[in-house]
Design a protein around this motif. Sequence first.
Motif, PDB file in Angstrom:
ATOM      1  N   PHE A 532      19.405  17.284 -30.687  1.00 49.84           N
ATOM      2  CA  PHE A 532      18.247  16.735 -30.396  1.00 49.84           C
ATOM      3  C   PHE A 532      18.441  14.933 -29.939  1.00 49.84           C
ATOM      4  CE2 PHE A 532      16.440  20.420 -31.902  1.00 49.84           C
ATOM      5  CZ  PHE A 532      15.548  20.764 -30.801  1.00 49.84           C
ATOM      6  N   ALA A 533      19.304  14.469 -30.934  1.00 46.48           N
ATOM      7  CA  ALA A 533      19.809  13.144 -30.649  1.00 46.48           C
ATOM      8  C   ALA A 533      20.340  13.021 -29.300  1.00 46.48           C
ATOM      9  CB  ALA A 533      21.137  12.763 -31.663  1.00 46.48           C
ATOM     10  N   GLN A 534      20.992  13.974 -28.675  1.00 41.47           N
ATOM     11  CA  GLN A 534      21.501  13.875 -27.157  1.00 41.47           C
ATOM     12  C   GLN A 534      20.420  13.806 -26.165  1.00 41.47           C
ATOM     13  OE1 GLN A 534      24.541  17.172 -28.177  1.00 41.47           O
ATOM     14  NE2 GLN A 534      25.082  16.272 -26.103  1.00 41.47           N
ATOM     15  N   ILE A 535      19.301  14.488 -26.578  1.00 39.65           N
ATOM     16  CA  ILE A 535      18.280  14.516 -25.578  1.00 39.65           C
ATOM     17  C   ILE A 535      17.591  13.079 -25.639  1.00 39.65           C
ATOM     18  CG2 ILE A 535      15.941  15.237 -25.099  1.00 39.65           C
ATOM     19  CD1 ILE A 535      16.525  17.740 -26.276  1.00 39.65           C
ATOM     20  N   ILE A 536      17.544  12.343 -26.690  1.00 34.73           N
ATOM     21  CA  ILE A 536      16.962  10.976 -26.856  1.00 34.73           C
ATOM     22  C   ILE A 536      17.925  10.064 -26.303  1.00 34.73           C
ATOM     23  CG2 ILE A 536      16.188   9.205 -28.356  1.00 34.73           C
ATOM     24  CD1 ILE A 536      15.542  11.468 -30.320  1.00 34.73           C
ATOM     25  N   ALA A 537      19.349  10.194 -26.569  1.00 38.95           N
ATOM     26  CA  ALA A 537      20.336   9.384 -25.974  1.00 38.95           C
ATOM     27  C   ALA A 537      20.224   9.127 -24.406  1.00 38.95           C
ATOM     28  CB  ALA A 537      21.634   9.745 -26.173  1.00 38.95           C
ATOM     29  N   SER A 538      20.156  10.312 -23.649  1.00 38.49           N
ATOM     30  CA  SER A 538      19.848  10.485 -22.146  1.00 38.49           C
ATOM     31  C   SER A 538      18.767   9.830 -21.854  1.00 38.49           C
ATOM     32  CB  SER A 538      19.884  11.908 -21.803  1.00 38.49           C
ATOM     33  OG  SER A 538      21.316  12.315 -21.984  1.00 38.49           O
ATOM     34  N   PRO A 543      23.058   5.244 -27.822  1.00 41.05           N
ATOM     35  CA  PRO A 543      24.157   6.328 -28.092  1.00 41.05           C
ATOM     36  C   PRO A 543      23.599   7.359 -29.278  1.00 41.05           C
ATOM     37  CG  PRO A 543      25.058   4.042 -28.399  1.00 41.05           C
ATOM     38  CD  PRO A 543      23.674   3.784 -28.467  1.00 41.05           C
ATOM     39  N   ALA A 544      23.959   8.590 -28.782  1.00 42.36           N
ATOM     40  CA  ALA A 544      23.563   9.495 -30.016  1.00 42.36           C
ATOM     41  C   ALA A 544      23.936   9.295 -31.450  1.00 42.36           C
ATOM     42  CB  ALA A 544      24.233  11.046 -29.362  1.00 42.36           C
ATOM     43  N   ASP A 545      25.116   8.691 -31.293  1.00 39.12           N
ATOM     44  CA  ASP A 545      25.795   8.382 -32.837  1.00 39.12           C
ATOM     45  C   ASP A 545      24.858   7.371 -33.520  1.00 39.12           C
ATOM     46  OD1 ASP A 545      27.768  10.243 -32.225  1.00 39.12           O
ATOM     47  OD2 ASP A 545      29.276   8.593 -31.636  1.00 39.12           O
ATOM     48  N   ASP A 546      24.072   6.627 -32.737  1.00 36.52           N
ATOM     49  CA  ASP A 546      23.228   5.716 -33.501  1.00 36.52           C
ATOM     50  C   ASP A 546      21.833   6.328 -33.737  1.00 36.52           C
ATOM     51  OD1 ASP A 546      25.215   4.176 -33.163  1.00 36.52           O
ATOM     52  OD2 ASP A 546      24.220   2.871 -31.518  1.00 36.52           O
ATOM     53  N   ILE A 547      21.587   7.776 -33.732  1.00 43.44           N
ATOM     54  CA  ILE A 547      20.206   8.203 -33.634  1.00 43.44           C
ATOM     55  C   ILE A 547      20.587   9.302 -34.773  1.00 43.44           C
ATOM     56  CG2 ILE A 547      18.307   9.528 -32.757  1.00 43.44           C
ATOM     57  CD1 ILE A 547      19.538   8.556 -29.918  1.00 43.44           C
ATOM     58  N   THR A 548      19.695   8.954 -36.145  1.00 40.58           N
ATOM     59  CA  THR A 548      19.456   9.834 -37.162  1.00 40.58           C
ATOM     60  C   THR A 548      18.340  10.808 -36.752  1.00 40.58           C
ATOM     61  OG1 THR A 548      20.069   8.307 -38.795  1.00 40.58           O
ATOM     62  CG2 THR A 548      18.948  10.150 -39.437  1.00 40.58           C
ATOM     63  N   LEU A 549      18.729  12.240 -37.169  1.00 38.88           N
ATOM     64  CA  LEU A 549      17.603  13.214 -37.019  1.00 38.88           C
ATOM     65  C   LEU A 549      17.336  13.707 -38.531  1.00 38.88           C
ATOM     66  CD1 LEU A 549      17.071  14.638 -34.080  1.00 38.88           C
ATOM     67  CD2 LEU A 549      17.037  16.328 -35.579  1.00 38.88           C
ATOM     68  N   GLU A 550      15.980  13.952 -38.581  1.00 39.75           N
ATOM     69  CA  GLU A 550      15.331  14.374 -39.837  1.00 39.75           C
ATOM     70  C   GLU A 550      14.381  15.486 -39.431  1.00 39.75           C
ATOM     71  OE1 GLU A 550      14.680  11.324 -43.250  1.00 39.75           O
ATOM     72  OE2 GLU A 550      12.764  12.543 -42.922  1.00 39.75           O
TER      73      GLU A 550
END
Length: 805
Positions: A532-538, A543-550
């Motif tokens: 899901f971080a990848q969807i947001i990244a795009s 960067p997906a690496d800067d997105i925490t998912l909870e």
Amino acid sequence: MNDQTMTPEERAANLKGMGSSRKRVEDVRFTQGKGNYVDDIKLDGMLFGAFVRSPYAHARVVSVNKEAALAVPGVVAVLTAEDLAPLGLHWMPTLAGDKQMVLADGKVLFQGQEVAYVVAEDRYVAADAVELVEVEYEELPVLTDPFEALKSDVVLREDLEGQTEGAHGPRKHHNHIFTWEQGDKDATEAVLAEADVVAEEMVYYHRTHPCPLETCGCVASMDKVTGKLTLYGTFQAPHAIRTVVSLISGLAEHNIRVISPDIGGGFGNKVGAYAGYVCSVVASIVTGKPVKWVENRMENLMSTAFARDYWMQGKIAATKDGKITGLWCHTTADHGGFDACADPTKFPAGFMNICTGSYDIPTAYLAVDGVYTNKAPGGVAYRCSFRVTEAAYFIERMIEVLAIKLNMDAAELRRINFIKADQFPYQSALGWEYDSGDYHTAWDKALKAVDYDGLRAEQAQRIEDFKAGKTRKLLGIGLTHFTEIVGAGPVKNCDILGLGMFDSCEIRIHPTGSAIARLGTISQGQGHATTFAQIIASEIGLPADDITLEEGDTDTAPYGLGTYGSRSTPVAGAATAMAARKIRAKAQMIAAYLLEVHDDDVEWDVDRFAVKGAPERFKTMKEIAFAAYNQAIPGLEPGLEAVSYYDPPNMTYPFGAYICVMEIDVDTGEWEVRQFYALDDCGTRINPMIIEGQVHGGVTEALAIAMGQEIAYDEMGNVKTGTLMDFFLPTAWETPNYTTDHTVTPSPHHPIGAKGVGESPNVGGVPAFSNAVHDAFRPFGLVQSHMPHDHWRIWKIANGLGMHG
Ligand code: MCN
Ligand code: CUM
């Protein structure tokens, strides 16, 4: 390299967005033993609960004597139905409109049913005390066969006696639950009567069990000072659990916090509500102490949500050239002692009406009869997409049976009946609108990849050799082309207990350009934190690496209906893209302000907004994020966050072509999978590595189901497969190598074109394995034989065909 010199492609790659095989971020903790599962939760003063369970499948409970158990030092309480009755909690509503005993109320209906709940200071004391609870039973006649149950005088559900209306319409018999009909009965019967060819067969998909590595469990903790109940548990739908707990306990919903910690596999086993949850909550409220309940393996296999158990009588009609003209199916569904199927309310047999599969079948009729028996309740679990597994097995067996009747090649029979690419969106005879597909392209790619013609030539030679006595091994080629329906669902026709099946995502961008996203779903191993971080990244260029998912904490996550039915990507994935787009829309206004141009004069470029025609003038998303917190922008609120609740307009229809090549020893019944090719089309692919992992796991489960795994009962209703000694769970040793492949046919209505994939490999895998067994024996006269195809049953097929001399 910095932002100025990188190409757009390089900047996009740095984001690890959609299409990237980004490594799973959750594995850092899992591979180091740092996961936090329910049984890892330890609270001060925590008590342990354990069940006294019925050894009988059908019996009256004459008396329960708690005295000896209560005398054991460390035992705090022993609860029975009598204790729960004053609270109205001795029965609970099921997700299927039925009700279910929490603790045996006068009788038991399946082996392993909960009779009493012992609460003690530790797990060992609780286990000892369970042995000391004296229950007097009076045995009753046992019904384990749904066809017998519909004829029997024995009334299983005495609480429903005389009730002729059930949750889904009239009941025909005291052991009958519902009849569900779809399609046109008269037209289908007319087609069958006039057809050139009709093939008829009973297709049984046996009872099995998802058997997740982690069993079900919970910790209930009532804080008597604040009045707040915290319930940790293995829940695939934490918000729904919170609402259910509120409704049945009377506690205000804001005073209940449900937390799904790390989950060690769910596979549908953890969707429903179990007696253990109710008893633990009651025990915690009564004692004021946290109470933990965690089942053991036997309890999990014997009493929690089973899978399948569908008897599907089929008739398929065709012209003599093989064009299918009609499909008829009557299913007898064994639901066990209570109807606790976790289907959307209006679908008592789930999406079984996807049973026309990948084929353009003009006329069809489906009827499903649900039946009570003396078996454990459940029915919708195990990568099922709400009975899509049963539907796919049914149609893929019926196609093979029809091919035999027509003396046709089964690959060719499929090809001439596929829905064509230009027919989408396609309206099926049983009521669905398939969103998109290109079956011919997938099929041709699959047949070519395995050298189908070469395999058939090899098989023909093998048959010659077998007949000449040169070999005792047969070669089977198992074909499957499945179509799934996942992503429940439009709120207008899909709800669970009245809760519409939308889903949600909330995204907050921090000032420094990193973010947290919270979803209404909950990963049980699917890797949501990664994908899901990848969807947001795009979508927003961070960067997906800067997105925490909870996920999984109802105090912080937006309301959602949870993870099952491969719905996370189709529904929460869409919500994620939509929330991200709201952020991007605000970011555009901020960028335009900072660049001193009109909103319409900036355009999106991977991770930034640039002035149209002047790409060197831009603001990166990181810069915009900071500005959102640091500048007073006229007409805009500070901050950068958004939430989306997404109600999908339709479900998504992933599909795939699976081919299994199997060697079978007719003397021992042993089998060996020589090759397994799986082509999946799940639309836009978010993370190819995770998809491949899903396919590997799901096909391995399919192998287990088709080739040996079952929940079997004897005539007394004893579970014969209640341990991993008898219940086949493949290890690396039994698991073959898989070849994965794909085509990409995006969903036209999903914001990023993605369809679900989690359940596909189980849906497509089972018929591929089963068809391989059948195909090996087809030249010798086998038409239909029931799963699981364990060594003994395969040996019996060979023996029945006179192969043993
Ligand atoms: N995915 C992707 N691209 C797509 C579709 C999916 O990259 N086009 C990714 C998703 O981002 C997600 C994973 O694949 O990380 C599965 O997505 P999806 O198909 O949406 O399914 P869910 O996340 O809703 O998971 C549910 C599904 C079900 S119903 C069962 S049962 C099952 C399954 O997932 N249970 C599982 N796979 C499982 N895998 C593990 N490890 N554990 C379980 O309990
Ligand atoms: Cu039906 S098994 Mo999955 O839907 O959790």
